[in-house]
Design an enzyme around this catalytic site. Structure first.
Site, PDB file in Angstrom:
ATOM      1  N   ARG A 211       0.847  -1.202   0.000  1.00  0.00           N
ATOM      2  CA  ARG A 211       0.000   0.000   0.000  1.00  0.00           C
ATOM      3  C   ARG A 211       0.879   1.248   0.000  1.00  0.00           C
ATOM      4  NH1 ARG A 211      -3.893  -3.287   3.069  1.00  0.00           N
ATOM      5  NH2 ARG A 211      -2.674  -3.107   4.966  1.00  0.00           N
ATOM      6  N   CYS A 339      -3.292 -13.788  -4.189  1.00  0.00           N
ATOM      7  CA  CYS A 339      -3.077 -14.367  -2.850  1.00  0.00           C
ATOM      8  C   CYS A 339      -3.484 -15.839  -2.859  1.00  0.00           C
ATOM      9  CB  CYS A 339      -3.827 -13.576  -1.787  1.00  0.00           C
ATOM     10  SG  CYS A 339      -5.599 -13.517  -2.045  1.00  0.00           S
TER      11      CYS A 339
END
Ligand code: SAH
Length: 395
Positions: A211, A339
């Site tokens: 992020r 993921c």
């Protein structure tokens, strides 16, 4: 003495320190162990291999606590492991990263099935195996003492518990949740976290570093953040000076929380646009509208929990990446994540290569993403390496 004796030759993976024993490797049991009991694991010739937790229902019949015959499984053992995990993080993760951290990452911290995430004063505990379940009270007590937290909240509702024959269990284990809700700070930004009903334990801590990186790349760019959840990448892009950020998620609750998170921070909400939609459909809508972007984030949910789902997952990844590459202006960046434990980094790169080819886009890898340092991957446990991402630049 409760023990599991393996079939001849089946000790090999344990000698390489892989922390699981599958049901097919077990020759016989002694002492009638029950779910979560501590057992000694022995090779066919009787040699001690490890101390482990027994799980009668799961295909993973035992998970290793310790390779040391002299180590006793008790509260002192758990405390030492928790302390070791916390100490490791202290030196790896700078204080500026904030007050939210994965304290314990299961197998890779020597505590199979135990997840503990800290959000400020609240620790969320997730018990995913029969062995972890057995030590709930001791883990709670040790976490309380070692962290000095105000509350330990349990989120043992992950699907994998079913494979262990364990029921869902959620709620306060110690203290009280703050009346004003749970909050966290990360890279100078504030977020509210729904520890009771949010994904995982409430927040995707594994994306912390990524992020930040997106924030650094966003300056003056038009950004598209797909699968935005509670707005982590969106807020970082805005804080990094993005010209605009369009965030898409199919969950109305996630978008509501993302908007609330935006309002908690001193950011320009006028530069944020939100769309509650299916990303697979919305990328086509955006294409048909002739929209384009300079930075696109794709962080979808797990498409392939295991390798058996890899092919179907590959089609999903290829579809969204192809569409995203088409929406990118020349020189634009795509940060694409997976993921899925069932999709290897190598396969993921191949999928992106196929997507670029079909999109008619020249594209190069200009960066790699992984989970942050509070999600270690034990080298002898490659299954722990699930999050991968590529930063791709369209030529
Ligand atoms: N990037 C986020 C985490 C993403 S989690 C962060 O850093 O916090 C995945 C998100 O995808 C969830 O919010 C879920 O609601 C959303 N989602 C799942 N399937 C979707 C779909 N087909 N279209 C749009 N959103 C979807």
């Amino acid at each position: 003495m409760k023990q599991l004796i393996l079939k001849p030759g089946r000790e090999k993976s344990l000698l390489r320190r892989h922390p699981w024993v599958f049901s097919g490797a077990v020759a016989r049991m002694e002492g009638n162990p029950e779910s979560g009991d501590t057992v000694a694991l022995r090779a066919a010739d009787g040699k001690f291999l490890a101390t482990a937790a027994y799980s009668p229902v799961s295909q993973i019949r035992a998970r290793i606590w310790s390779w040391d015959e002299k180590e006793t499984m008790d509260a002192g053992f758990l405390r030492a492991r928790l302390r070791r995990a916390m100490d490791a993080r202290e030196r790896l993760i700078p204080a500026e990263a904030g007050d939210a951290l994965r304290l314990v990452h299961g197998e890779s911290d020597g505590l199979p099935g135990v997840i503990a995430d800290r959000y400020g004063e609240v620790v969320v505990l997730q018990l995913l195996s029969a062995g972890a379940e057995r030590w709930r009270a001791e883990l709670t007590q040790c976490l309380r003492e070692l962290t000095g937290c105000a509350c330990v909240y349990e989120r043992s509702d992950a699907d994998v518990r079913e494979l262990e024959g364990l029921p869902v269990k959620c709620g306060v284990l110690y203290g009280e949740l703050p009346a004003a809700g749970v909050q966290l700070r990360e890279h100078g930004l504030s977020y509210g976290v729904d520890v009771a009903a949010g994904h995982k334990t409430g927040f995707y801590l594994d994306q912390r570093d990524n992020r930040k990186r997106i924030g650094e790349l966003a300056r003056d760019r038009d950004v598209l953040n797909c699968f935005c959840y509670t707005g982590g990448f969106t807020l970082n892009a805005l804080a990094g000076g993005a010209a605009s950020v369009l965030s898409v998620d199919s969950s109305a609750e996630a978008i509501a929380r993302a908007k609330d998170n935006l309002a908690r921070n001193d950011l320009d909400a006028a530069r944020a646009e939100w769309q509650e939609a299916d990303v697979f459909k919305q990328l086509r809508v955006l294409r048909d509208q002739g929209r384009s972007f300079e930075l696109i984030v794709l962080d979808p949910p797990k498409f392939a929990p295991t390798a058996a789902f890899a092919e179907k997952a590959a089609r999903g990844y290829k579809d969204i990446n192809l569409l995203a590459l088409k929406l990118l202006r020349p020189g634009g960046l795509l940060a694409s994540f997976s993921c899925s434990g069932g999709v290897s980094a190598e396969l993921f790169q191949k999928i992106l290569a196929g997507a670029a080819l079909d999109a008619g886009a020249d594209a190069s890898i200009v960066g790699h993403f992984a989970a942050s340092a509070d999600h270690p991957v034990l080298l002898s446990f490659p299954e722990g390496d699930y999050l991968k991402g590529l930063l791709v630049r369209r030529g």
